[in-house]
Scaffold this active site. Structure first.
Site, PDB file in Angstrom:
ATOM      1  N   HIS A  26       0.717  -1.238  -0.032  1.00  0.00           N
ATOM      2  CA  HIS A  26      -0.112  -0.058   0.100  1.00  0.00           C
ATOM      3  C   HIS A  26       0.823   1.074   0.127  1.00  0.00           C
ATOM      4  O   HIS A  26       1.357   1.721   1.204  1.00  0.00           O
ATOM      5  CB  HIS A  26      -0.682   0.112   1.278  1.00  0.00           C
ATOM      6  CG  HIS A  26      -1.841  -1.246   1.208  1.00  0.00           C
ATOM      7  ND1 HIS A  26      -1.049  -2.414   1.787  1.00  0.00           N
ATOM      8  CD2 HIS A  26      -3.090  -1.621   1.193  1.00  0.00           C
ATOM      9  CE1 HIS A  26      -2.296  -3.258   1.612  1.00  0.00           C
ATOM     10  NE2 HIS A  26      -3.534  -2.687   1.437  1.00  0.00           N
ATOM     11  N   HIS A  66      -2.453  -0.999   7.146  1.00  0.00           N
ATOM     12  CA  HIS A  66      -1.847  -1.282   5.563  1.00  0.00           C
ATOM     13  C   HIS A  66      -0.876  -0.035   5.276  1.00  0.00           C
ATOM     14  O   HIS A  66       0.220  -0.594   4.293  1.00  0.00           O
ATOM     15  CB  HIS A  66      -3.086  -1.207   4.530  1.00  0.00           C
ATOM     16  CG  HIS A  66      -3.966   0.338   4.792  1.00  0.00           C
ATOM     17  ND1 HIS A  66      -4.762   0.381   5.426  1.00  0.00           N
ATOM     18  CD2 HIS A  66      -3.803   1.282   3.989  1.00  0.00           C
ATOM     19  CE1 HIS A  66      -5.319   1.739   5.720  1.00  0.00           C
ATOM     20  NE2 HIS A  66      -4.660   2.233   4.578  1.00  0.00           N
ATOM     21  N   GLY A 114      -3.754  -3.906  11.470  1.00  0.00           N
ATOM     22  CA  GLY A 114      -4.208  -4.230  10.074  1.00  0.00           C
ATOM     23  C   GLY A 114      -5.775  -4.578   9.983  1.00  0.00           C
ATOM     24  O   GLY A 114      -6.454  -3.736   9.097  1.00  0.00           O
ATOM     25  N   HIS A 261      -4.172   3.019  -3.322  1.00  0.00           N
ATOM     26  CA  HIS A 261      -4.372   2.557  -1.884  1.00  0.00           C
ATOM     27  C   HIS A 261      -3.647   1.292  -1.486  1.00  0.00           C
ATOM     28  O   HIS A 261      -2.725   1.249  -0.748  1.00  0.00           O
ATOM     29  CB  HIS A 261      -5.832   2.374  -1.747  1.00  0.00           C
ATOM     30  CG  HIS A 261      -5.910   1.343  -0.471  1.00  0.00           C
ATOM     31  ND1 HIS A 261      -6.184   1.708   0.774  1.00  0.00           N
ATOM     32  CD2 HIS A 261      -6.067  -0.096  -0.409  1.00  0.00           C
ATOM     33  CE1 HIS A 261      -6.549   0.778   1.515  1.00  0.00           C
ATOM     34  NE2 HIS A 261      -6.218  -0.265   0.655  1.00  0.00           N
ATOM     35  N   GLU A 411     -18.024  -4.797  24.123  1.00  0.00           N
ATOM     36  CA  GLU A 411     -17.301  -6.034  24.195  1.00  0.00           C
ATOM     37  C   GLU A 411     -15.725  -5.853  23.314  1.00  0.00           C
ATOM     38  O   GLU A 411     -14.758  -6.215  23.771  1.00  0.00           O
ATOM     39  CB  GLU A 411     -17.980  -7.156  23.896  1.00  0.00           C
ATOM     40  CG  GLU A 411     -19.054  -7.454  24.885  1.00  0.00           C
ATOM     41  CD  GLU A 411     -20.240  -6.511  24.415  1.00  0.00           C
ATOM     42  OE1 GLU A 411     -20.395  -5.752  23.468  1.00  0.00           O
ATOM     43  OE2 GLU A 411     -21.539  -6.564  25.237  1.00  0.00           O
ATOM     44  N   HIS A 473     -28.905 -15.664  24.196  1.00  0.00           N
ATOM     45  CA  HIS A 473     -28.011 -15.418  25.178  1.00  0.00           C
ATOM     46  C   HIS A 473     -27.274 -16.862  25.560  1.00  0.00           C
ATOM     47  O   HIS A 473     -26.246 -17.031  26.304  1.00  0.00           O
ATOM     48  CB  HIS A 473     -28.531 -15.180  26.474  1.00  0.00           C
ATOM     49  CG  HIS A 473     -28.802 -13.652  26.672  1.00  0.00           C
ATOM     50  ND1 HIS A 473     -29.511 -13.098  25.674  1.00  0.00           N
ATOM     51  CD2 HIS A 473     -28.596 -12.742  27.317  1.00  0.00           C
ATOM     52  CE1 HIS A 473     -29.802 -11.714  25.696  1.00  0.00           C
ATOM     53  NE2 HIS A 473     -29.127 -11.487  26.679  1.00  0.00           N
TER      54      HIS A 473
END
Ligand SMILES: Cc1ncc(C[n+]2csc(CCOP(=O)(O)OP(=O)(O)O)c2C)c(N)n1
Ligand SMILES: [Mg+2]
Length: 663
Positions: A26, A66, A114, A261, A411, A473
């Protein structure tokens, strides 16, 4: 003497040439962020190339990983142990310049990035660790811990949901030493971002409570410098510096396009770029004055020597604190650890309590946390369910460092922040959520294993045994999928003693994370001999031998199903079928034992039947096609736990019949 333009040209050339040589990588981001990098690395970053592990260095994270060639170019040019040959081997087998930055492979790389967004989370974790350690160890006249965390980010990271989770929390906590540069180039892989990313990013971060410097010309040294100066002066809020940049700046035909890119520019365009930026040196050749302009070794050594001298004085004034700081940064356990750990297990054995293993986990935390001041706990808004708090836990707030983080319902962010805290060093991190929601955290959990970090994930409500909350759950496949992560140790203990042992194993682990799975419901205490207690840490062991003859079969069980296996063993014995019960709280730990031990626990030629309230596939490895598994290969149901266990066949009669069916 090299000009600043020469210095940034060196980055542009190294990035485009390395990508061209590898024909992969990149070039756009390094070419677009070269000026920002020069301002940060040449004029602000406090680091010592000779000692990438210096405790009080500034941390630098490339979240848009990247752009790894930017980091490799900087490390090489400033004097880290990363020779030009390694840049020539960009992205090749066993080089120190892998496709994306990987911690422990390249000196000076602080974290593996990454997977977009997670680098920001790691940086938030680093800034949290810095704050905790500063509060604990700094004394008047002795700023032992005082550094910044810099992070580079692109559009991709800011589109990822995790950036919301962690930047929102960073704003709430007021992490003033966190400074983020946004590479606002309007481009991501699919093209111009107007079609998919039109947030008003400055307003967004303003709403989080960040200090925002908008509209900075990311190719103007002066503008970047001015913005950074204000950002450093702001100590109560994290800073975001929004830099307008052009991807692949310098490339006459590909600058500003998504083509730059993630692909080599092509020989012709590389040559055109050389001419355009005025860089007539061959690939991988840097003139001495450019090296000189980047060299950070003398300044870096000077900074560290100053700090070392300060630390020596600190050691004199506060010897106990200084030695504790050193222990913590080396991630060593305290001197009394072995005895104290044995005492915790002995106490659990003696108390013989039949309680939920999540409660047993809390008891373990209570005992361990008083031994390990480096433990920083937390939960994703489930403290009262995960039982992750202990008597001296104190929440981190804007103006209070604490040793417990109320992560809120985040989380994924929580898990990636834990990675950052561990990478920073000086703290150990554990945090909880329901086992089901390990899925929300998944890639950070994987990154923890990939980076060999000793994170401790406390996952409660580990099966259908959680009952009425229902199938949304109730974990069915989560235990199995966590076990599939290379390097992850999953523990599913059956009672208080196994819970204490797995906590101790997780703390003692130096080279990878542990997932500790605990029940919501009470589980009966299992009686053991001292030898049996000692063998829990081997991951699997014989918990109960049959009376009346050698075993005709082995029942292997984990967690809440161990008691069921013991009950089935009794009935089978009465029916003339002697079976052994093996408790297997951790399959990966058991797998690491020597063959003799494993064969002694699971004798060859004796049929095996596994019992676990989860998907059956993993157990085939242990029971073979000739054995059987009592498990669950469908989603759960909403009902009281007792009824669910009956419904799914976790009853003595079914286990007994299953054993008989394979004999
Ligand atoms: C979580 C994740 N999803 C997808 C990718 C693949 N990917 C790598 S870079 C990128 C686009 C990034 O855009 P931006 O951050 O703006 O980078 P730029 O093109 O400006 O360098 C994508 C989708 C990834 N690395 N991580
Ligand atoms: Mg972009």
């Amino acid at each position: 003497m090299a000009t600043r333009k020469d210095l940034t040209n060196a980055i542009r050339a190294l990035a485009m040439d390395a990508v061209q040589k590898a024909n992969s990588g990149h070039p756009g981001m390094p070419m677009g962020m070269a000026e920002i990098a020069e301002v940060v690395w040449n004029h602000n970053l406090r680091h010592n190339p000779a000692n990438p592990k210096w405790a009080d260095r500034d941390r630098f994270v490339v979240s848009n990983g990247h752009g790894s060639m930017l980091l490799y170019a900087l490390l090489h040019l400033t004097g880290y142990d990363l020779p030009m040959d390694e840049l020539k081997r960009f992205r090749q087998m066993h080089s120190r310049t892998p496709g994306h930055p990987e911690v422990d492979i390249t000196p000076g790389v602080e974290t593996t990035t990454g997977p977009l967004g997670q680098g920001i989370a790691n940086a938030v974790g680093m800034a949290i660790a810095e704050r905790i350690l500063a509060a604990e160890f700094n004394r008047p006249g002795f700023e032992i811990v005082n550094h910044h965390t810099y992070v580079f980010t692109g559009d991709g990271c800011l589109m990822e949901g995790i950036s919301h989770e962690v930047c929102s929390l960073a704003g709430t906590l007021g992490l003033g030493k966190l400074i983020m540069f946004y590479d606002d180039n309007g481009i991501s892989i699919d093209g111009h971002v107007e079609g998919w990313f039109t947030d008003d990013t400055p307003k967004r971060f303003d709403a989080y409570g960040w200090h925002v410097v908008p509209n900075v010309d990311g190719h103007s040294f002066g503008a970047i410098e001015a913005a950074l100066k204000v950002a450093k002066a702001e100590v109560d809020r994290p800073s975001l510096i929004c830099c307008k940049t052009v991807i692949a700046q310098g490339s006459p035909n590909k600058a500003g396009t998504h083509e730059a890119h993630g692909a080599a520019l092509g020989e012709a365009e590389v040559a055109a770029t050389r001419a355009h930026i005025g860089w007539d040196h061959p690939p991988f050749s840097i003139p001495p004055d450019v090296y000189e302009g980047w060299d950070a070794r003398v300044k870096g050594e000077g900074s560290e020597v100053l700090w070392n001298n300060r630390f020596t004085e600190y050691e004199r004034a506060h010897p106990a604190l200084a030695s504790e700081f050193k222990r913590r940064m080396k991630r060593e356990l305290p001197a009394n650890w072995k005895d104290a750990a044995s005492a915790i297990i002995a106490k659990a054995t003696e108390k013989a309590e039949s309680i939920a293993t999540r409660k047993a986990s809390q008891n373990a935390i209570e005992a361990l946390a008083s031994l390990l001041p480096e433990l920083v706990g937390g939960s994703a808004d489930l403290a009262g369910s995960n039982l992750t708090l202990w008597s001296k836990a104190s929440g981190m707030h804007r103006n209070r460092p604490g040793n417990y983080i109320y992560y809120g319902v985040r989380e994924f962010g929580m898990s990636a922040i834990m990675n950052g805290m561990l990478l920073h060093g000086g703290v150990r991190a554990y945090a909880g959520t329901f086992l089901m929601f390990s899925e929300y955290a998944r890639n950070a959990v994987r990154m923890s294993a990939l980076m060999k970090l000793p994170s401790i994930f406390v996952y409660t409500h580990d099966s259908i045994g959680l009952g009425e909350d229902g199938p949304t759950h109730q974990p069915v496949e989560q235990t199995a999928t966590l076990r599939l992560i290379p390097g992850m140790d999953v523990w599913r203990p059956c009672d208080t003693v196994e819970s204490a042992v797995c906590w101790i194993a997780a703390v003692e682990r130096g080279d990878g994370p542990s997932s500790l799975l605990f029940s919501r419901q009470n589980l009966p205490f299992q009686k053991r001999s001292p030898e049996q207690v000692a063998s829990i840490s081997r991951g699997g062991y014989v918990l109960s031998e049959p009376t009346g003859g050698t075993a005709a079969a082995v029942l292997i069980a984990t967690g809440s199903e161990v008691a069921l296996a013991i009950d089935a063993q009794k009935v089978l014995g009465e029916q003339g079928v002697p079976v052994r019960v093996v408790s297997m709280p951790s399959t990966s730990v058991f797998d690491r034992q020597d063959e003799t031990y494993k064969a002694a626990v699971l004798p060859k030629g004796v049929k095996r039947i596994a019992v676990e309230a989860g998907v059956t596939d993993v157990w085939r490895k242990y029971v073979g096609l000739e054995g059987a598994v009592v498990g669950i290969d469908s989603f759960g149901e909403s009902a009281p736990a007792g009824e669910l266990f009956k419904h799914f066949g976790f009853v003595v009669a079914n286990v007994v019949n299953t054993v008989k069916s394979v004999l």
